[in-house]
Structures are given as C-alpha cells and as structure tokens.
Design a protein around this motif. Structure first.
Motif, short mmCIF file in Angstrom:
data_model
loop_
_atom_site.label_atom_id
_atom_site.label_comp_id
_atom_site.label_asym_id
_atom_site.label_seq_id
_atom_site.Cartn_x
_atom_site.Cartn_y
_atom_site.Cartn_z
N ARG A 135 0.82 -1.21 0.00
CA ARG A 135 0.00 0.00 0.00
C ARG A 135 0.86 1.26 0.00
N ASP A 136 2.04 1.18 0.58
CA ASP A 136 2.95 2.32 0.58
C ASP A 136 3.29 2.76 -0.84
N LYS A 137 3.33 1.81 -1.76
CA LYS A 137 3.67 2.11 -3.15
C LYS A 137 2.63 3.01 -3.81
N TYR A 138 1.40 2.97 -3.28
CA TYR A 138 0.29 3.70 -3.89
C TYR A 138 -0.26 4.83 -3.02
N GLY A 139 0.37 5.05 -1.87
CA GLY A 139 -0.11 6.10 -0.97
C GLY A 139 -1.39 5.74 -0.25
N ALA A 140 -1.74 4.46 -0.24
CA ALA A 140 -2.99 4.03 0.36
C ALA A 140 -2.95 4.01 1.89
N ASN A 141 -1.76 4.14 2.47
CA ASN A 141 -1.65 4.21 3.94
C ASN A 141 -1.79 5.64 4.45
N ASN A 142 -1.94 6.59 3.54
CA ASN A 142 -1.96 8.00 3.92
C ASN A 142 -3.37 8.58 4.05
N ILE A 143 -4.39 7.72 3.87
CA ILE A 143 -5.77 8.17 4.02
C ILE A 143 -6.48 7.31 5.06
N TYR A 144 -7.65 7.76 5.47
CA TYR A 144 -8.39 7.01 6.49
C TYR A 144 -8.87 5.67 5.94
N PRO A 145 -8.71 4.59 6.71
CA PRO A 145 -9.24 3.29 6.29
C PRO A 145 -10.77 3.33 6.31
N GLY A 146 -11.39 2.41 5.59
CA GLY A 146 -12.84 2.46 5.45
C GLY A 146 -13.58 1.22 5.90
N LEU A 147 -14.87 1.41 6.12
CA LEU A 147 -15.77 0.30 6.42
C LEU A 147 -15.89 -0.59 5.20
N THR A 148 -15.84 0.02 4.03
CA THR A 148 -15.80 -0.70 2.77
C THR A 148 -14.86 0.05 1.84
N GLY A 149 -14.49 -0.59 0.73
CA GLY A 149 -13.54 0.04 -0.18
C GLY A 149 -13.62 -0.52 -1.58
N TRP A 150 -12.82 0.04 -2.47
CA TRP A 150 -12.80 -0.38 -3.87
C TRP A 150 -12.35 -1.83 -4.00
N ALA A 151 -11.41 -2.26 -3.19
CA ALA A 151 -10.96 -3.65 -3.23
C ALA A 151 -12.08 -4.59 -2.79
N GLN A 152 -12.87 -4.16 -1.80
CA GLN A 152 -13.93 -5.02 -1.27
C GLN A 152 -15.02 -5.29 -2.31
N VAL A 153 -15.30 -4.33 -3.16
CA VAL A 153 -16.35 -4.54 -4.16
C VAL A 153 -15.78 -5.16 -5.44
N ASN A 154 -14.48 -5.46 -5.42
CA ASN A 154 -13.84 -6.10 -6.57
C ASN A 154 -13.21 -7.44 -6.21
N GLY A 155 -13.71 -8.09 -5.20
CA GLY A 155 -13.19 -9.41 -4.87
C GLY A 155 -13.15 -9.75 -3.41
N ARG A 156 -12.98 -8.76 -2.54
CA ARG A 156 -12.99 -8.97 -1.09
C ARG A 156 -11.97 -10.02 -0.67
N ASP A 157 -12.39 -11.14 -0.03
CA ASP A 157 -11.47 -12.13 0.49
C ASP A 157 -10.74 -12.92 -0.59
N GLU A 158 -11.23 -12.83 -1.83
CA GLU A 158 -10.64 -13.61 -2.91
C GLU A 158 -9.36 -12.97 -3.47
N LEU A 159 -9.13 -11.72 -3.15
CA LEU A 159 -8.02 -10.99 -3.78
C LEU A 159 -6.68 -11.24 -3.11
N PRO A 160 -5.63 -11.48 -3.88
CA PRO A 160 -4.27 -11.56 -3.31
C PRO A 160 -3.81 -10.15 -2.93
N ILE A 161 -2.78 -10.09 -2.11
CA ILE A 161 -2.31 -8.84 -1.54
C ILE A 161 -1.96 -7.79 -2.59
N GLU A 162 -1.23 -8.17 -3.62
CA GLU A 162 -0.80 -7.18 -4.61
C GLU A 162 -1.98 -6.55 -5.34
N VAL A 163 -3.05 -7.32 -5.52
CA VAL A 163 -4.23 -6.79 -6.20
C VAL A 163 -5.00 -5.85 -5.27
#
Length: 209
Positions: free
Chosen positions: A127-155
């Motif tokens: 997440r550091d590569k994309y600046g995703a650690n610099n914003i507030y975490p969410g109850l839901t997110g873009w990754a959750q609606v695109n695979g949730r538990d099925e997604l590998p870490i890099e995705v």
C-alpha cells in the motif's frame, strides 16, 4: 476540499446509522452472549491513517481461545474457531457494524482501504507504493467490491491505490451501493483463503466496466 466534506458526511451518516440500527445492535449483542462465552465486541489493533494504530471494533464471531493478531487465512482450521452465530454475522458482514463507532471517533471513514492488521507487513508495504496508507481506512472500499477475500495482496493494494487517485463523492457513492449489492449476494466471502482472483482477471474486469 473533499477531505473535509467527506469527514462531515462520514460523521453524519454514522450517527444516523447508529440511531437507526441501535435495536439491531442490542439484539445481536444479546444473541452473541447467549451463543457463546466471551465479550460482545472484538477489539483488534489495526493500521490507521499515516500508519498510526487504533482498535477496530467488531461483533465477536470467534471463540475466545482464537489466536490473537492473526489473519483468519493463517489459521490452520478457521471454521473450528468461528461460533455458530459468527458464521452468519461474517457471511452477512453484520460483524462489521460496530465500526460505525470507529467512524464517529474519527478513526475510520465509510469508504477507504480496509484497515489491515498491524503485523500484515506485506500488505502495508504494498500500500505504501500507492499512498494508500496516507488516508483514512474504510468500512468498505474499492478492493472489497472487486473481490474482497478472494483478492491476493498485490491486487488489493493496487485497487486501494486506484481509490486514492479516483477519490471523490461520486466514486464513494458508487462503492457504497456496490457494497450493498455484494453483501446481499455474499460475494467474495472466503474463510481461510489467501485469494484466488488473479491480477489479470481483475484488470480485465475493470476494462469491461
């Protein structure tokens, strides 16, 4: 500017949600106490904005003897630790409802990258590569609606980074409603899975959209 507006929206919606859902909160709390021994709420150390820490709140879905600070997929037999009610709560995502309190406290947002465990160093680094650690975490997110538990870490990290770039009121509304549909369908819920959706599959899915 949207950062400040987003906080006002988060607080208002969380407060309204807590008031409306308070009967459900009390009912689930009672059933959890009757279903298994242990507290109603489960607290766990998670990564917040700017890689600070906070205690995320969930309705307890696992036995009290479950190893702490360990992702579900790393347990040898995660199903053995999940309570009877816990299976239903996790499948319907009702276990996540107490995070409304985290949102009211200013620790989370309604939409943002899902807060990872403090010791998920691989996901934090990605997440550091994309600046995703610099914003507030969410109850839901873009990754959750695109695979949730099925997604590998890099995705997951790549999708979280995409959210950072596209963050807006319209995009948040889109994710919010897509979350509702996915929860109803129970899409992407996979206990103990490391992720089966490949990077190329996600990229193709995005191009189709």
């Amino acid at each position: 500017m949207y950062h400040y507006i987003k906080r006002i929206i988060d607080f208002t919606m969380a407060l309204i949600g807590l008031i409306i859902l308070s009967p459900l909160f009390m009912l689930l709390a009672l059933i959890i106490k009757l279903d298994s021994k242990g507290p109603v709420f489960f607290k766990q150390k998670r990564v917040a904005k700017d890689k600070l820490y906070f205690n995320i709140l969930k309705f307890r879905t696992m036995r009290v003897d479950t190893p702490k600070d360990m992702p579900t997929h790393m347990l040898n037999n995660p199903d053995a630790f999940i309570t009877r009610l816990g299976r239903l709560l996790r499948k319907t995502s009702l276990d996540e409802l107490p995070q409304i309190i985290n949102i009211l406290k200013g620790e989370m947002s309604i939409v943002g990258p899902r807060p990872c465990l403090w010791n998920q160093y691989d996901l934090i680094a990605e997440r550091d590569k994309y600046g995703a650690n610099n914003i507030y975490p969410g109850l839901t997110g873009w990754a959750q609606v695109n695979g949730r538990d099925e997604l590998p870490i890099e995705v997951k990290a790549k999708l979280d980074g995409e959210y950072v770039k596209r963050r807006s009121f319209a995009f948040d509304v889109k994710i919010f409603f897509k979350t509702i549909f996915r929860v109803i369908k129970s899409d992407g819920v996979k206990e103990g899975g490391m992720g089966s959706v490949k990077i190329k599959e996600v990229e193709v899915r995005e191009k189709v959209k």
